[in-house]
Design a protein around this motif. Structure first.
Motif, PDB file in Angstrom:
ATOM      1  N   PHE A 108      42.513  33.392  40.987  1.00 40.56           N
ATOM      2  CA  PHE A 108      41.821  33.645  39.728  1.00 40.56           C
ATOM      3  C   PHE A 108      40.591  34.510  39.989  1.00 40.56           C
ATOM      4  O   PHE A 108      39.675  34.534  39.184  1.00 40.56           O
ATOM      5  CB  PHE A 108      41.438  32.318  39.073  1.00 40.56           C
ATOM      6  N   THR A 109      40.559  35.177  41.124  1.00 41.25           N
ATOM      7  CA  THR A 109      39.367  35.943  41.486  1.00 41.25           C
ATOM      8  C   THR A 109      39.643  37.448  41.458  1.00 41.25           C
ATOM      9  O   THR A 109      40.790  37.892  41.418  1.00 41.25           O
ATOM     10  CB  THR A 109      38.858  35.528  42.884  1.00 41.25           C
ATOM     11  N   ILE A 110      38.571  38.203  41.482  1.00 45.41           N
ATOM     12  CA  ILE A 110      38.626  39.651  41.285  1.00 45.41           C
ATOM     13  C   ILE A 110      39.538  40.322  42.320  1.00 45.41           C
ATOM     14  O   ILE A 110      39.557  39.943  43.489  1.00 45.41           O
ATOM     15  CB  ILE A 110      37.182  40.240  41.310  1.00 45.41           C
ATOM     16  N   ASP A 111      40.313  41.288  41.853  1.00 47.17           N
ATOM     17  CA  ASP A 111      41.287  41.981  42.693  1.00 47.17           C
ATOM     18  C   ASP A 111      40.620  43.203  43.349  1.00 47.17           C
ATOM     19  O   ASP A 111      40.218  44.137  42.656  1.00 47.17           O
ATOM     20  CB  ASP A 111      42.454  42.431  41.794  1.00 47.17           C
ATOM     21  N   PRO A 112      40.511  43.204  44.682  1.00 43.45           N
ATOM     22  CA  PRO A 112      39.858  44.322  45.359  1.00 43.45           C
ATOM     23  C   PRO A 112      40.506  45.676  45.046  1.00 43.45           C
ATOM     24  O   PRO A 112      39.827  46.699  45.014  1.00 43.45           O
ATOM     25  CB  PRO A 112      40.018  43.981  46.848  1.00 43.45           C
ATOM     26  N   PRO A 128      31.653  39.694  42.606  1.00 46.95           N
ATOM     27  CA  PRO A 128      32.791  38.771  42.597  1.00 46.95           C
ATOM     28  C   PRO A 128      32.335  37.376  42.161  1.00 46.95           C
ATOM     29  O   PRO A 128      31.182  36.999  42.381  1.00 46.95           O
ATOM     30  CB  PRO A 128      33.251  38.753  44.063  1.00 46.95           C
ATOM     31  N   VAL A 129      33.240  36.659  41.525  1.00 49.83           N
ATOM     32  CA  VAL A 129      32.967  35.286  41.107  1.00 49.83           C
ATOM     33  C   VAL A 129      33.910  34.376  41.887  1.00 49.83           C
ATOM     34  O   VAL A 129      35.116  34.610  41.918  1.00 49.83           O
ATOM     35  CB  VAL A 129      33.224  35.103  39.592  1.00 49.83           C
ATOM     36  N   HIS A 130      33.364  33.364  42.532  1.00 48.96           N
ATOM     37  CA  HIS A 130      34.213  32.418  43.273  1.00 48.96           C
ATOM     38  C   HIS A 130      34.692  31.359  42.280  1.00 48.96           C
ATOM     39  O   HIS A 130      34.214  30.217  42.286  1.00 48.96           O
ATOM     40  CB  HIS A 130      33.432  31.797  44.423  1.00 48.96           C
ATOM     41  N   LEU A 131      35.612  31.772  41.436  1.00 49.47           N
ATOM     42  CA  LEU A 131      35.972  30.954  40.277  1.00 49.47           C
ATOM     43  C   LEU A 131      36.675  29.660  40.663  1.00 49.47           C
ATOM     44  O   LEU A 131      37.529  29.641  41.554  1.00 49.47           O
ATOM     45  CB  LEU A 131      36.852  31.766  39.325  1.00 49.47           C
ATOM     46  N   ASN A 149      29.017  51.826  50.377  1.00 42.81           N
ATOM     47  CA  ASN A 149      27.598  51.501  50.399  1.00 42.81           C
ATOM     48  C   ASN A 149      27.105  50.924  49.054  1.00 42.81           C
ATOM     49  O   ASN A 149      26.125  51.384  48.480  1.00 42.81           O
ATOM     50  CB  ASN A 149      26.790  52.745  50.797  1.00 42.81           C
ATOM     51  N   ILE A 150      27.846  49.937  48.572  1.00 35.13           N
ATOM     52  CA  ILE A 150      27.498  49.267  47.309  1.00 35.13           C
ATOM     53  C   ILE A 150      27.255  47.787  47.612  1.00 35.13           C
ATOM     54  O   ILE A 150      28.105  47.140  48.213  1.00 35.13           O
ATOM     55  CB  ILE A 150      28.656  49.388  46.292  1.00 35.13           C
ATOM     56  N   PRO A 151      26.103  47.250  47.216  1.00 34.22           N
ATOM     57  CA  PRO A 151      25.834  45.835  47.514  1.00 34.22           C
ATOM     58  C   PRO A 151      26.736  44.881  46.719  1.00 34.22           C
ATOM     59  O   PRO A 151      27.187  45.217  45.625  1.00 34.22           O
ATOM     60  CB  PRO A 151      24.377  45.640  47.107  1.00 34.22           C
ATOM     61  N   ILE A 152      26.946  43.719  47.304  1.00 37.03           N
ATOM     62  CA  ILE A 152      27.716  42.677  46.624  1.00 37.03           C
ATOM     63  C   ILE A 152      26.801  41.527  46.250  1.00 37.03           C
ATOM     64  O   ILE A 152      25.996  41.063  47.065  1.00 37.03           O
ATOM     65  CB  ILE A 152      28.872  42.196  47.520  1.00 37.03           C
ATOM     66  N   ILE A 153      26.922  41.098  44.994  1.00 35.38           N
ATOM     67  CA  ILE A 153      26.213  39.910  44.521  1.00 35.38           C
ATOM     68  C   ILE A 153      27.271  38.857  44.246  1.00 35.38           C
ATOM     69  O   ILE A 153      28.175  39.077  43.449  1.00 35.38           O
ATOM     70  CB  ILE A 153      25.427  40.223  43.232  1.00 35.38           C
ATOM     71  N   GLU A 154      27.181  37.729  44.943  1.00 35.65           N
ATOM     72  CA  GLU A 154      28.188  36.677  44.762  1.00 35.65           C
ATOM     73  C   GLU A 154      27.781  35.730  43.635  1.00 35.65           C
ATOM     74  O   GLU A 154      26.702  35.148  43.687  1.00 35.65           O
ATOM     75  CB  GLU A 154      28.339  35.862  46.050  1.00 35.65           C
ATOM     76  N   ALA A 159      30.787  27.382  43.325  1.00 35.56           N
ATOM     77  CA  ALA A 159      31.348  27.367  44.676  1.00 35.56           C
ATOM     78  C   ALA A 159      30.377  26.972  45.782  1.00 35.56           C
ATOM     79  O   ALA A 159      30.579  27.349  46.936  1.00 35.56           O
ATOM     80  CB  ALA A 159      31.940  28.742  44.977  1.00 35.56           C
ATOM     81  N   LEU A 160      29.359  26.179  45.477  1.00 33.96           N
ATOM     82  CA  LEU A 160      28.428  25.790  46.542  1.00 33.96           C
ATOM     83  C   LEU A 160      29.145  24.887  47.549  1.00 33.96           C
ATOM     84  O   LEU A 160      29.549  23.775  47.205  1.00 33.96           O
ATOM     85  CB  LEU A 160      27.203  25.073  45.942  1.00 33.96           C
ATOM     86  N   GLY A 161      29.293  25.384  48.766  1.00 31.90           N
ATOM     87  CA  GLY A 161      29.990  24.616  49.806  1.00 31.90           C
ATOM     88  C   GLY A 161      31.375  25.156  50.113  1.00 31.90           C
ATOM     89  O   GLY A 161      31.976  24.778  51.116  1.00 31.90           O
TER      90      GLY A 161
END
Ligand SMILES: *Cc1c(COP(=O)(O)O)cnc(C)c1O
Length: 365
Positions: A108-112, A128-131, A149-154, A159-161
């Motif tokens: 259910f997560t984003i398709d690279p 990306p969302v760790h759904l 060279n694009i940053p990723i914000i999770e 999804a803690l853990g």
């Protein structure tokens, strides 16, 4: 049966929670006190990153991560179309344009692959969302991040853990965002969130932003806001934190029981890859036909279920100005018609799971 039983969790740790609240009341230290800083240290170190900055909510954590990038109106941020609204909302709030990518059919997560197609000269971040508690394909996404060279914000609100090859959520991207909304796996008794990062500049910015852009009181360097996690919530979270791994493991056990009992020819089951530690914020199956009918039949048998989420974000009214149409992101659209989340929480009895499965299997196809 309840969909989520926060009261059962409270009863199991009542003494510690009551003591944490009582001690805060006695100290009468309510804002930016010791508990807040202790929690920040613990959560950052748990995620394997240097800095944790607690905030009012997970939404604020996402928003601040973007604000730290100094976005302009023409800038684009790639987000999945299948997620909670906040993921894309904050892009617009931060003054940029959300660009929706599709999810993979197998998760259910984003398709690279979809992400790569959406990258332009204006792309400033990928989120990306760790759904449901499972990590997105961070290996492929980090590859794209480095190549372009694009940053990723999770968005690790759910999804803690969770981890992938032993690496925790929030340790991959340049920033990670956590929510302590009461129903999350580590939930406060109110709102709360945290931004975690290894970037000292981002950490300093966030620490100042949450207190009106000031370093010292009444010395305001830039326009910020008021967004702090209060001490009572931090104390509650500190009391709960030692249980997080056990609770997550229990959720995984419950999920394994569902997986072993449900008919995998009839339902799409969330079976994680061996490299992935899924923490089952939600246990979500795919019902290929008649999901809504099934949801209703379960409700009639007193089994509460949820649909996370019924509408993909590119078709939400709030984003009509972006000009997307039905059919643009078929996997996200399909997921919205198929997903059904079943009750899951650490205290849920195995017999309840057996009962849910019996009812599910007895329904007409
Ligand atoms: C819960 C959630 C948020 C927002 O967190 P809040 O603390 O409620 O603001 C953002 N993204 C996702 C995927 C979430 O599940």
């Amino acid at each position: 049966m309840k969909f989520l039983d926060l009261h059962a969790q409270y009863l199991s740790i009542r003494k510690d929670i009551d003591r944490a609240i009582q001690q805060t009341l006695e100290s009468s230290e309510f804002i930016m006190g010791k508990s807040v800083f202790e929690l920040e240290k613990k959560i950052a170190s748990y995620c394997g990153v240097r800095y944790g900055i607690s905030l009012n909510s997970g939404t604020d954590a996402l928003y601040l991560a973007l604000r730290a990038l100094n976005l302009k109106v023409s800038d684009e941020v790639i987000v999945p179309a299948f997620t909670f609204f906040a993921t894309a909302e904050v892009v617009a709030l931060a003054g940029a344009t959300p660009v929706f990518a599709d999810i993979t059919p197998g998760s259910f997560t984003i398709d690279p692959v979809s992400v790569e197609k959406k990258i332009t000269k204006k792309t400033r971040a990928i989120m990306p969302v760790h759904l449901y508690g499972e990590l997105a394909d961070m290996r492929a996404l980090m590859g794209l991040s480095r190549a372009h060279n694009i940053p990723i914000i999770e968005d690790a609100a759910q999804a803690l853990g969770a981890s992938l090859n032993g690496e925790k959520a929030c340790s991959f991207g340049s920033m990670g965002c956590i929510s302590f909304f009461p129903s999350k796996n580590l939930g406060a008794y109110g709102d709360g969130g945290m931004l975690v990062t290894n970037d000292e500049r981002v950490a300093t910015f966030a620490r100042m932003w949450r207190v009106h852009g000031s370093e010292q009181k009444y010395n305001n360097i830039f326009i910020g806001d008021s967004s702090r996690l209060d001490n009572i919530q931090a104390a509650i979270l500190l009391a709960k934190f030692p249980h997080l791994d056990t609770w997550n493991a229990k959720r995984a056990e419950k999920a394994a029981l569902y997986n072993s009992l449900l008919d995998n020819r009839r339902y799409g089951l969330p079976i994680p890859t061996p490299a992935s530690r899924h923490i089952y914020h939600q246990y979500t199956i795919r019902v290929r036909n008649g999901r809504d009918r099934m949801k209703e039949a379960l409700a009639n048998a007193n089994i509460p279920t949820m649909v996370y989420y019924p509408t993909p974000l590119h078709l939400q009214k709030a984003f009509t100005h972006l000009g997307y149409h039905r059919g643009d992101l078929p996997e996200s659209e399909r997921a919205c018609t198929e997903v059904l989340s079943l009750p899951i929480y650490p205290e849920l009895a195995d017999d309840d799971i057996r009962h849910v499965v019996e009812v599910l299997n007895s329904l007409p196809q």
